[in-house]
Design an enzyme around this catalytic site. Sequence first.
Site, PDB file in Angstrom:
ATOM      1  N   SER A 112      39.191  48.140  63.887  1.00  0.00           N
ATOM      2  CA  SER A 112      37.937  48.288  63.143  1.00  0.00           C
ATOM      3  C   SER A 112      36.790  48.838  63.986  1.00  0.00           C
ATOM      4  O   SER A 112      35.788  49.289  63.449  1.00  0.00           O
ATOM      5  CB  SER A 112      37.531  46.959  62.515  1.00  0.00           C
ATOM      6  OG  SER A 112      37.285  46.012  63.522  1.00  0.00           O
ATOM      7  N   ASP A 134      28.208  38.218  63.664  1.00  0.00           N
ATOM      8  CA  ASP A 134      29.261  39.107  64.137  1.00  0.00           C
ATOM      9  C   ASP A 134      28.711  39.866  65.344  1.00  0.00           C
ATOM     10  O   ASP A 134      27.865  40.759  65.196  1.00  0.00           O
ATOM     11  CB  ASP A 134      29.650  40.078  63.019  1.00  0.00           C
ATOM     12  CG  ASP A 134      30.692  41.108  63.461  1.00  0.00           C
ATOM     13  OD1 ASP A 134      30.928  41.249  64.683  1.00  0.00           O
ATOM     14  OD2 ASP A 134      31.269  41.781  62.586  1.00  0.00           O
ATOM     15  N   HIS A 146      31.120  44.007  65.837  1.00  0.00           N
ATOM     16  CA  HIS A 146      30.854  45.310  65.213  1.00  0.00           C
ATOM     17  C   HIS A 146      29.399  45.726  65.441  1.00  0.00           C
ATOM     18  O   HIS A 146      28.583  44.920  65.881  1.00  0.00           O
ATOM     19  CB  HIS A 146      31.156  45.226  63.713  1.00  0.00           C
ATOM     20  CG  HIS A 146      32.605  44.934  63.439  1.00  0.00           C
ATOM     21  ND1 HIS A 146      33.075  43.666  63.202  1.00  0.00           N
ATOM     22  CD2 HIS A 146      33.677  45.745  63.408  1.00  0.00           C
ATOM     23  CE1 HIS A 146      34.387  43.714  63.027  1.00  0.00           C
ATOM     24  NE2 HIS A 146      34.779  44.964  63.150  1.00  0.00           N
TER      25      HIS A 146
END
Length: 476
Positions: A203, A448, A451
């Site tokens: 990702s 998070d 990311h």
Amino acid sequence: MHTPRRKSPLGPPPESSVTVAKLAASYVRKGGNLPIFVVVVTISVFALVMYSEDIKAIAGYSLSRYKTQDDAPDAFSGVNLRHQTQHGSSNRSTPGQQPQTKNEKPGKGPGPPAGAEMAAVSVPDTCDLSRGEWVFDDVNYPLYREDQCQFLSEQMSCLRNGRREVMYQKWRWQPKGCSLPKFDPRLLLERLRGKRMMFVGDSMNRNQWESLVCLLQTVTPPEKRSRRVDGSRSIFTVEDYDASIEFYWAPFLVESNSDDPNIHTIDVRIIKAESIEKHAVQWKGADVLVFNTYIWWMNTRKIKVLRPGAKNWTHTDDVERWDAYETVLRTLSKWLDRNMDPNRSSVFFMSMSPLHIKSSDWGNPNGIKCAKETLPIKNMTGVSVGTDMNLFALAKKVTGSTARVPVTFIDITAMSEYRKDAHTSVYTVRQGALLTPEQQAKPAEFADCIHWCLPGLPDTWNQVLFTRLLSARPRH
Ligand SMILES: *[C@@H]1O[C@H](CO)[C@@H](O)[C@H](O)[C@H]1NC(C)=O
Ligand SMILES: *[C@@H]1O[C@H](CO)[C@@H](O)[C@H](O)[C@H]1NC(C)=O
Ligand SMILES: *[C@@H]1O[C@H](CO)[C@@H](O)[C@H](O)[C@H]1NC(C)=O
Ligand SMILES: *[C@@H]1O[C@H](CO)[C@@H](O)[C@H](O)[C@H]1NC(C)=O
């Protein structure tokens, strides 16, 4: 032909059921000297608390749907084109006004890769783009606006998700001793005319792919671009250039039990370290390949590797992740050497994208992971944010040892380690839904720090990739 909204997610990172207790139990099972065991467990527990939080954070994204901003008004016509092309023919492309050179490639006959004709981008050989500093620059950055990127996923749309300060968008990477060339979307599209570029990996690579899509759509009229999802692939196409820029989900590059782009609720990760063909058939023939693999390796120190000849996914060995990582990259290198045409294709490997999980790493004992950070780390001397530099060294070594097909290793790790301010933090989605205000209020649990917001740091990664791709000299 716009892809229907709410298509499934592509590749969210891993989930893991590894817990401190489980790990401790495995140490106990192995027995051994008790005092040493205690020390080991103490250290490991500490490390694991950091990791398991991290893993929890990652896990939240496994089911996030790939929602984009298709609803947002498309602001193509309002784009402020800061980056005029350097070729004079710079009037904005409008339908019908495109250069009529589409598909003329075959007529041009053989010869060096297209990049050779337009080596408009150059940096001195002596300049190391990976070392330098971040300079605040709100004149040239961001390179596009969040609400102007039609295909940006909700996961990366931090402002839309409630982030208030925008400093993170306005930093320019200043390498020591030279400047990073400006990202010129038209020049890149020209290089990709009639071609296929593919990002392959996890990702973080998808994060970078999304950034590139945003960077390219600033010069692409809405009716001439589209995005669709096809199994493990997300495909962005630019009609006027007959170019496709794709992302392919393969978090370990080789075959694994985590290859389903949608379903990641898997307790134990298992890889087939020497099986790559199933994925690789999808990349064969691509003109530009950009690989990465990192974050999924960080769950546990050992990873389950399927035994050669195993008939099902139950015959596995626990292998040190460094050994398994090396095996996997050798599998990739061998495949590249056997299957790619070095005269036609360019291959890149992106280095590790760092996490910012522990604020004491950068001397902020009152921080909560990356959640309260609004500025890059000023001085990295003596600071470690926990990147596994063994994996870094292995990736550099193995990708540099192909026999026939050169792989350009791009170091984004050092520059990214400064960027504790640039993660999506609580301004993101979890299991397909925007974090609720209650969740946003609990960053220790929900932030998070893996990311990155867009626009943001991955735009700079693409600036480096762009530079390497367009300054490459033809081989032979
Ligand atoms: C660009 O547009 C301007 C004004 O619309 C025009 O005067 C100029 O000739 C155009 N340049 C090119 C290269 O087409
Ligand atoms: C998979 O392997 C396990 C362990 O040997 C065995 O018990 C099981 O029957 C196998 N399953 C299949 C479908 O072959
Ligand atoms: C690549 O190009 C060189 C020079 O044109 C040629 O000698 C070589 O055979 C080509 N390699 C492949 C794999 O086509
Ligand atoms: C960074 O920190 C190190 C060690 O703390 C110090 O020696 C160095 O002078 C600092 N560099 C800058 C540019 O402040």
